[in-house]
Design a protein around this motif. Sequence first.
Motif, PDB file in Angstrom:
ATOM      1  N   UNK A   1      -6.257  -0.942 -11.079  1.00  0.00           N
ATOM      2  CA  UNK A   1      -5.338  -1.730 -10.246  1.00  0.00           C
ATOM      3  C   UNK A   1      -6.089  -2.440  -9.148  1.00  0.00           C
TER       4      UNK A   1
ATOM      5  N   UNK B   1       0.824  -1.211   0.000  1.00  0.00           N
ATOM      6  CA  UNK B   1       0.000   0.000   0.000  1.00  0.00           C
ATOM      7  C   UNK B   1       0.860   1.264   0.000  1.00  0.00           C
TER       8      UNK B   1
ATOM      9  N   UNK C   1      -1.722  11.344 -10.324  1.00  0.00           N
ATOM     10  CA  UNK C   1      -2.291  12.690 -10.297  1.00  0.00           C
ATOM     11  C   UNK C   1      -1.404  13.650 -11.084  1.00  0.00           C
TER      12      UNK C   1
ATOM     13  N   UNK D   1      -9.233   5.001   0.410  1.00  0.00           N
ATOM     14  CA  UNK D   1      -8.474   3.748   0.422  1.00  0.00           C
ATOM     15  C   UNK D   1      -7.372   3.791   1.494  1.00  0.00           C
TER      16      UNK D   1
ATOM     17  N   UNK E   1      -8.745   7.623  -3.467  1.00  0.00           N
ATOM     18  CA  UNK E   1      -7.513   7.084  -2.888  1.00  0.00           C
ATOM     19  C   UNK E   1      -7.353   7.494  -1.426  1.00  0.00           C
TER      20      UNK E   1
ATOM     21  N   UNK F   1       0.037   6.668  -6.596  1.00  0.00           N
ATOM     22  CA  UNK F   1      -1.153   7.539  -6.688  1.00  0.00           C
ATOM     23  C   UNK F   1      -0.747   8.999  -6.947  1.00  0.00           C
TER      24      UNK F   1
ATOM     25  N   UNK G   1     -10.407  10.868  -8.193  1.00  0.00           N
ATOM     26  CA  UNK G   1      -9.398   9.868  -7.836  1.00  0.00           C
ATOM     27  C   UNK G   1      -8.803  10.188  -6.471  1.00  0.00           C
ATOM     28  N   UNK G   2      -8.542  11.473  -6.227  1.00  0.00           N
ATOM     29  CA  UNK G   2      -7.956  11.862  -4.943  1.00  0.00           C
ATOM     30  C   UNK G   2      -8.856  11.489  -3.776  1.00  0.00           C
TER      31      UNK G   2
ATOM     32  N   UNK H   1      -4.568   7.451 -14.931  1.00  0.00           N
ATOM     33  CA  UNK H   1      -4.886   6.580 -13.802  1.00  0.00           C
ATOM     34  C   UNK H   1      -5.005   5.127 -14.231  1.00  0.00           C
ATOM     35  N   UNK H   2      -4.563   4.219 -13.381  1.00  0.00           N
ATOM     36  CA  UNK H   2      -4.595   2.788 -13.726  1.00  0.00           C
ATOM     37  C   UNK H   2      -5.911   2.126 -13.340  1.00  0.00           C
TER      38      UNK H   2
ATOM     39  N   UNK I   1     -10.005   5.057 -11.484  1.00  0.00           N
ATOM     40  CA  UNK I   1     -10.273   6.483 -11.283  1.00  0.00           C
ATOM     41  C   UNK I   1     -11.045   6.764  -9.989  1.00  0.00           C
TER      42      UNK I   1
END
Lengths: 98, 98
Positions: free
Chosen positions: A58, A39, A50, B42, B39, A46, B35-36, A55-56, B62
């Motif tokens: 994943x 992680x 940006x 996450x 993540x 990540x 995305x931000x 973006x992947x 994304x």
Amino acid sequence: MSKLSKEDIEKKLLRFPDWEYFDEAIHAEFEFESFKDCFSAMSRIAFECEALNHHPEWTNVYNVLNISLSTHEADGVTNKDFKLAEAIDAIVVPEDED
Amino acid sequence: MSKLSKEDIEKKLLRFPDWEYFDEAIHAEFEFESFKDCFSAMSRIAFECEALNHHPEWTNVYNVLNISLSTHEADGVTNKDFKLAEAIDAIVVPEDED
């Protein structure tokens, strides 16, 4: 940004031994010591995503990370994907294997 | 930690409207603004996973996050999965929907 041909992709992949091309995307699987290590790498990736505005797709399961890169707008693989793959390799591939 | 029955799982899921049960796991899909945001969620979830010593299979594209929870040792869904689902909901579900 236009889609690269299969030939161009396979030529480029010679510099990316961890990646392979199938289903209109390039894919890699990376294994880490632990979930935390995995992680942590994802967090560093990540930020690159940006920065590159790319973006992947994943998937993570414990210490394993699978990444697929493609360019939606081009319906295939473009130089943007190789740029992100390069940034990812710089993060995850140990220097002595680089 | 033993595997829960289909009936037990479906009863428990009444308290987890974002989750559904199939293929011996519970699954949820969450969509974020960016995305931000995705993540960031996450990252917060990753800390909970470490704290609970239980880890998801999760895929991000994304602003969308798909999570599947199951307990490998039990070959199905256990209370560990519901504990992690609860922690995830506390992070991702807005309070007014809680």
